[in-house]
Design an enzyme around this catalytic site. Structure first.
Site, PDB file in Angstrom:
ATOM      1  N   GLY A 119      36.385  -2.687 -28.374  1.00 39.24           N
ATOM      2  CA  GLY A 119      35.707  -1.556 -27.740  1.00 39.24           C
ATOM      3  C   GLY A 119      35.632  -0.330 -28.618  1.00 39.24           C
ATOM      4  O   GLY A 119      35.521   0.792 -28.118  1.00 39.24           O
ATOM      5  N   SER A 120      35.663  -0.536 -29.938  1.00 35.66           N
ATOM      6  CA  SER A 120      35.669   0.621 -30.841  1.00 35.66           C
ATOM      7  C   SER A 120      34.454   1.533 -30.635  1.00 35.66           C
ATOM      8  O   SER A 120      34.599   2.751 -30.564  1.00 35.66           O
ATOM      9  CB  SER A 120      35.749   0.097 -32.272  1.00 35.66           C
ATOM     10  OG  SER A 120      35.186   0.995 -33.151  1.00 35.66           O
ATOM     11  N   SER A 121      33.256   0.956 -30.510  1.00 33.08           N
ATOM     12  CA  SER A 121      32.060   1.811 -30.384  1.00 33.08           C
ATOM     13  C   SER A 121      32.110   2.608 -29.079  1.00 33.08           C
ATOM     14  O   SER A 121      31.803   3.798 -29.055  1.00 33.08           O
ATOM     15  CB  SER A 121      30.776   0.990 -30.483  1.00 33.08           C
ATOM     16  OG  SER A 121      30.722   0.034 -29.451  1.00 33.08           O
ATOM     17  N   ALA A 122      32.548   1.972 -27.991  1.00 36.73           N
ATOM     18  CA  ALA A 122      32.634   2.694 -26.702  1.00 36.73           C
ATOM     19  C   ALA A 122      33.715   3.767 -26.776  1.00 36.73           C
ATOM     20  O   ALA A 122      33.524   4.896 -26.307  1.00 36.73           O
ATOM     21  CB  ALA A 122      32.934   1.710 -25.572  1.00 36.73           C
ATOM     22  N   ALA A 123      34.856   3.429 -27.395  1.00 34.67           N
ATOM     23  CA  ALA A 123      35.964   4.392 -27.464  1.00 34.67           C
ATOM     24  C   ALA A 123      35.565   5.619 -28.279  1.00 34.67           C
ATOM     25  O   ALA A 123      35.901   6.752 -27.910  1.00 34.67           O
ATOM     26  CB  ALA A 123      37.195   3.720 -28.068  1.00 34.67           C
TER      27      ALA A 123
ATOM     28  N   GLY B 111      35.744  -6.494 -31.122  1.00 35.44           N
ATOM     29  CA  GLY B 111      35.859  -6.785 -29.690  1.00 35.44           C
ATOM     30  C   GLY B 111      36.885  -5.909 -29.003  1.00 35.44           C
ATOM     31  O   GLY B 111      37.296  -6.189 -27.882  1.00 35.44           O
TER      32      GLY B 111
ATOM     33  N   PRO C  19      40.229  -1.167 -34.893  1.00 36.03           N
ATOM     34  CA  PRO C  19      39.365  -1.808 -35.890  1.00 36.03           C
ATOM     35  C   PRO C  19      37.935  -1.930 -35.349  1.00 36.03           C
ATOM     36  O   PRO C  19      37.744  -2.281 -34.185  1.00 36.03           O
ATOM     37  CB  PRO C  19      40.007  -3.182 -36.104  1.00 36.03           C
ATOM     38  CG  PRO C  19      41.065  -3.334 -35.085  1.00 36.03           C
ATOM     39  CD  PRO C  19      41.285  -2.036 -34.377  1.00 36.03           C
TER      40      PRO C  19
ATOM     41  N   ASP D 138      33.056  -2.131 -21.608  1.00 39.61           N
ATOM     42  CA  ASP D 138      33.767  -1.448 -22.698  1.00 39.61           C
ATOM     43  C   ASP D 138      33.880   0.041 -22.394  1.00 39.61           C
ATOM     44  O   ASP D 138      34.929   0.653 -22.621  1.00 39.61           O
ATOM     45  CB  ASP D 138      33.025  -1.640 -24.034  1.00 39.61           C
ATOM     46  CG  ASP D 138      33.152  -3.058 -24.562  1.00 39.61           C
ATOM     47  OD1 ASP D 138      33.620  -3.923 -23.801  1.00 39.61           O
ATOM     48  OD2 ASP D 138      32.787  -3.292 -25.716  1.00 39.61           O
TER      49      ASP D 138
HETATM   50  C1  MEV Z   1      32.042  -7.103 -25.330  1.00 44.46           C
HETATM   51  O1  MEV Z   1      33.307  -6.416 -25.479  1.00 44.46           O
HETATM   52  C2  MEV Z   1      32.003  -7.846 -24.035  1.00 44.46           C
HETATM   53  C3  MEV Z   1      30.726  -8.638 -23.754  1.00 44.46           C
HETATM   54  O2  MEV Z   1      30.888  -9.224 -22.467  1.00 44.46           O
HETATM   55  C4  MEV Z   1      29.483  -7.785 -23.799  1.00 44.46           C
HETATM   56  C5  MEV Z   1      29.407  -6.788 -22.651  1.00 44.46           C
HETATM   57  O3  MEV Z   1      30.055  -6.955 -21.632  1.00 44.46           O
HETATM   58  O4  MEV Z   1      28.641  -5.808 -22.805  1.00 44.46           O
HETATM   59  C6  MEV Z   1      30.566  -9.785 -24.752  1.00 44.46           C
END
Ligand code: MEV
Length: 311
Positions: A99-103, A97, A93, A144
């Site tokens: 990590g969708s954009s990094a993945a 949080g 999704p 991420d």
């Molecule tokens: C985001 O998945 C995690 C944060 O700590 C931001 C980051 O580490 O870049 C909130």
């Protein structure tokens, strides 16, 4: 160059250390196998993107896909390739949080190098992914990128080589999606502003989060699930004090704890996104997911942790 290239990546869950990781403190992240993204690349007469969010010429992609657009331009520029058609399919999704954009950036970079039939070192992969992540999140720690590019739990510290370590704890990790988009860029910025305004209190909360992360690593290695749960609850208190939690997250965390969780907290950027809880056994984990769904969680997952079998 091959006729097409393919790349994959997992979602990720931060167990401990979100936000404090931006300030150089350690954080623990797990690859989250139940969620996954695949990218496929072929050449095309102009750059085209096909994804769940947008289908059409890359030039017309919405601002929210600027990270993908810039990454593709950079890769094409660096390797002087013809235009591409990129097809992305994802069960991660977005903006939760996980990590969708990094993945997505990991999968695209892998697909690109596969298409070009070129070797891709882990270091170069992370360079491209972090480049795209800067556009998504402004000031990413890099966790991420590191977590979605690997398949083992990591202890990540900004600027240091990250450490992988085995999970040696019995229990079940529950992940629940609030259904509300997380706001990593905004929450990272808000914590930075708090730090500027009151560096003593904010710095103290951040230092404590770093200490809790190191204790969590020991708890994982020593199979201390109840203690890990307490550490997760303590981390949530600090994240709430940093004002990156919200009512929906607080409510799901409370419900998980009322239904037998050993501990629960938000995961990732906060203000929406996902929460995690730890349960000692599968039937409690199921009870918790049912209670979370009844309280409005849009999706839930259960991942079994495990004790290492030493030969
Ligand atoms: C985001 O998945 C995690 C944060 O700590 C931001 C980051 O580490 O870049 C909130």
């Amino acid at each position: 160059m091959k006729s097409s290239g393919e790349g994959n990546a997992n979602g990720k869950i931060i167990l401990m250390g979100e936000h404090s990781v931006v300030y150089g403190k350690p954080a623990i992240a797990f690859p989250f196998q139940p969620t996954h993204v695949t990218a496929e690349i072929t050449d095309h007469i102009y750059d085209v993107l096909r994804s769940g969010y947008f289908v059409g010429p890359l030039a017309k992609a919405p601002k929210s896909l600027e990270n993908i657009k810039t990454l593709i331009h950079q890769l094409r520029h660096d390797f002087s390739t013809p235009p591409v058609q990129i097809t992305i399919s994802s069960t991660i999704p977005a903006e939760r949080g996980m990590g969708s954009s990094a993945a997505v950036a990991v999968a695209i970079t892998r697909a690109f190098f596969d298409w070009q039939n070129l070797p891709l070192s882990h270091e170069l992969l992370l360079t491209y992914v972090n480049y795209a992540e800067k556009i998504s999140h402004g000031n990413p720690s890099g966790i991420d990128a590191a977590a979605t590019a690997g398949d083992e739990p990591i202890l990540f510290q900004k600027g240091a080589a990250f450490e992988t370590f085995p999970i040696n704890i019995s229990g079940f990790l529950i992940v629940a999606d609030t259904g509300v988009k997380g706001k990593t860029r905004q929450t990272v910025k808000a914590v930075a502003q708090r730090f500027e305004q009151d560096n003593k209190t904010t710095g103290h909360l951040i230092n404590e989060l770093g200490d809790l992360t190191l204790k969590a690593k020991k708890a994982i290695l020593n199979n201390q699930a109840a203690y890990l749960g307490e550490l997760m609850n303590a981390a949530q208190k600090n994240l709430a004090a940093l004002q990156v939690s919200d009512q929906t997250l607080d409510n799901l965390i409370m419900v998980a704890n009322q239904n037998g969780a050993l501990g629960a907290k938000l995961t990732g950027g906060g203000k929406g996104g996902c929460m995690i809880a730890l349960a000692s056994d599968y039937s409690t984990a199921k009870k918790i997911t049912t209670a979370l769904t009844n309280q409005g969680a849009k999706a839930t997952w259960i991942q079994e942790l495990g004790v290492y079998q030493y030969a």
